[in-house]
Design a protein around this motif. Sequence first.
Motif, short mmCIF file in Angstrom:
data_model
loop_
_atom_site.label_atom_id
_atom_site.label_comp_id
_atom_site.label_asym_id
_atom_site.label_seq_id
_atom_site.Cartn_x
_atom_site.Cartn_y
_atom_site.Cartn_z
N LEU A 361 0.83 -1.20 0.00
CA LEU A 361 0.00 0.00 0.00
C LEU A 361 0.87 1.26 0.00
N TYR A 362 1.92 1.24 0.80
CA TYR A 362 2.84 2.38 0.84
C TYR A 362 3.44 2.60 -0.55
N GLY A 363 3.77 1.50 -1.23
CA GLY A 363 4.31 1.63 -2.58
C GLY A 363 3.31 2.25 -3.54
N ALA A 364 2.02 1.86 -3.41
CA ALA A 364 0.98 2.43 -4.27
C ALA A 364 0.81 3.92 -4.00
N LYS A 365 0.87 4.31 -2.74
CA LYS A 365 0.76 5.73 -2.38
C LYS A 365 1.95 6.50 -2.92
N HIS A 366 3.14 5.93 -2.76
CA HIS A 366 4.36 6.60 -3.17
C HIS A 366 4.45 6.74 -4.68
N SER A 367 3.78 5.87 -5.41
CA SER A 367 3.85 5.89 -6.88
C SER A 367 2.77 6.76 -7.52
N GLY A 368 2.04 7.50 -6.71
CA GLY A 368 1.07 8.42 -7.28
C GLY A 368 -0.37 8.22 -6.84
N ARG A 369 -0.63 7.23 -5.98
CA ARG A 369 -1.97 6.96 -5.43
C ARG A 369 -2.94 6.46 -6.49
N ASP A 370 -4.13 6.04 -6.02
CA ASP A 370 -5.18 5.50 -6.88
C ASP A 370 -4.63 4.36 -7.75
N GLN A 371 -3.88 3.47 -7.09
CA GLN A 371 -3.26 2.34 -7.78
C GLN A 371 -3.42 1.07 -6.96
N VAL A 372 -3.14 -0.04 -7.62
CA VAL A 372 -3.10 -1.34 -6.96
C VAL A 372 -1.67 -1.86 -7.06
N MET A 373 -1.11 -2.29 -5.93
CA MET A 373 0.25 -2.84 -5.93
C MET A 373 0.25 -4.14 -5.14
N VAL A 374 0.99 -5.13 -5.65
CA VAL A 374 1.02 -6.46 -5.04
C VAL A 374 2.38 -6.72 -4.40
N ASP A 375 2.37 -7.23 -3.18
CA ASP A 375 3.60 -7.65 -2.52
C ASP A 375 4.18 -8.86 -3.26
N GLU A 376 5.48 -8.84 -3.49
CA GLU A 376 6.10 -9.88 -4.31
C GLU A 376 6.71 -11.01 -3.50
N THR A 377 6.46 -11.05 -2.20
CA THR A 377 7.02 -12.11 -1.37
C THR A 377 6.53 -13.47 -1.87
N PRO A 378 7.45 -14.43 -2.15
CA PRO A 378 7.02 -15.74 -2.65
C PRO A 378 6.12 -16.47 -1.65
N ILE A 379 5.16 -17.22 -2.19
CA ILE A 379 4.25 -18.03 -1.37
C ILE A 379 4.53 -19.49 -1.71
N PRO A 380 4.49 -20.40 -0.71
CA PRO A 380 4.67 -21.81 -1.03
C PRO A 380 3.72 -22.22 -2.15
#
Length: 388
Positions: A361-380
């Motif tokens: 969410l912080y990344g979406a805010k920092h990139s200009g807001r009104d965006q969707v951003m996904v955490d890239e941490t791998p999942i089993p």
Amino acid sequence: MRLDVPTLFLMTVAVTFMVGALFLLSWSQTRRERALAIWGIAHLAGSVASCMLGLRGAIPDPVSIGLGNAVMIGAYGLIWSGVRAFEGRRPLLGWALAGSVVWLGACLAPAFYASLPARIIVASIIAGSYCALGAWTVWRGRGEPLVSRYPALILLGTYAVIYWVRIPLAAFIPPPAFAPGSDSPWFAILCFVGTLYSIAIAFVLMALTKERAEREQRLAAETDALTGIASRRAFVARAEACLAIRPAALLLLDLDHFKAINDRYGHSVGDAVLTAFCHAASPMLPRSAVFGRLGGEEFACLLPETGPVLAARFAESVRDSVGRIAHPDYPDLRVGVSIGIAAAGAGGALDDLLRRADGALYGAKHSGRDQVMVDETPIPEAAVVLAA
């Protein structure tokens, strides 16, 4: 064991009176539950009726037989009326007392008044019908899950059956005439059953009102008062229970520039925006979603059995829907939402999921807001649910 009839009679009158007084006392402490007042009046009327019926031979028969049974029938009608009030329906007091009017009208016919079987049949039909109507009303309200609802249904239904069984018995096996002052086992049984019914119905009806109050308090604690969705406490509890057994994705949603909206348009408009956001977002989410307000303008949504790709699609649908929010009085008002997404397998920790979604969410805010951003941490890999 031999039952002492005068003692049972006095016990019936006293117990019914005390139950009625307890109902009225409870109503005085919870005035909004008017069913308690109606049930209290019904039991006080029942105690008066029991007294008149028990004094047969000591007072004129028209008072004991005619008026006493009319008051007793009216008491059953009031119990049904109270059940209607409890279920949020109109009490219909006129219909509750109509049975007493029918009884008194029938008693004006000499042939009917002189026939004990006829009196038993008519009284049983009316009283049993009121009990059956009470049971039916309780059944219709089953959408509200209360533990004591089914005991109340069984109790009222059973009493209706008991009354209706008396109809063929009175028609084909004429009952013996009796007076309360005698040692008639029928009167002893009547007193004993009446006392048990008063205690049982009072216990069940009191339990129903108590359970409703507790349920309303629990729902109030679990619901955000402004938006009507889950509170932070309720969201955390439901999300943790879900995540313990199922993989899920978490959407962390934050309204953009919400403070500026409050400062420019006022808090009433800000509250309207929060409510409109929930109304816009909810239809975009699957029915299995756990949606809640964490505080202020921050919301969270857990999507069970959902991987990052499908979660991002849901998030884009929400973002697009929120972008169409408009206020008729403020055409220049614009609403946007930034969304961070993180996913975890079954057994994952909600705190960790919230932390990673917050980073996205912080990344979406920092990139200009009104965006969707996904955490890239791998999942089993076994825990990932691919988008269809």
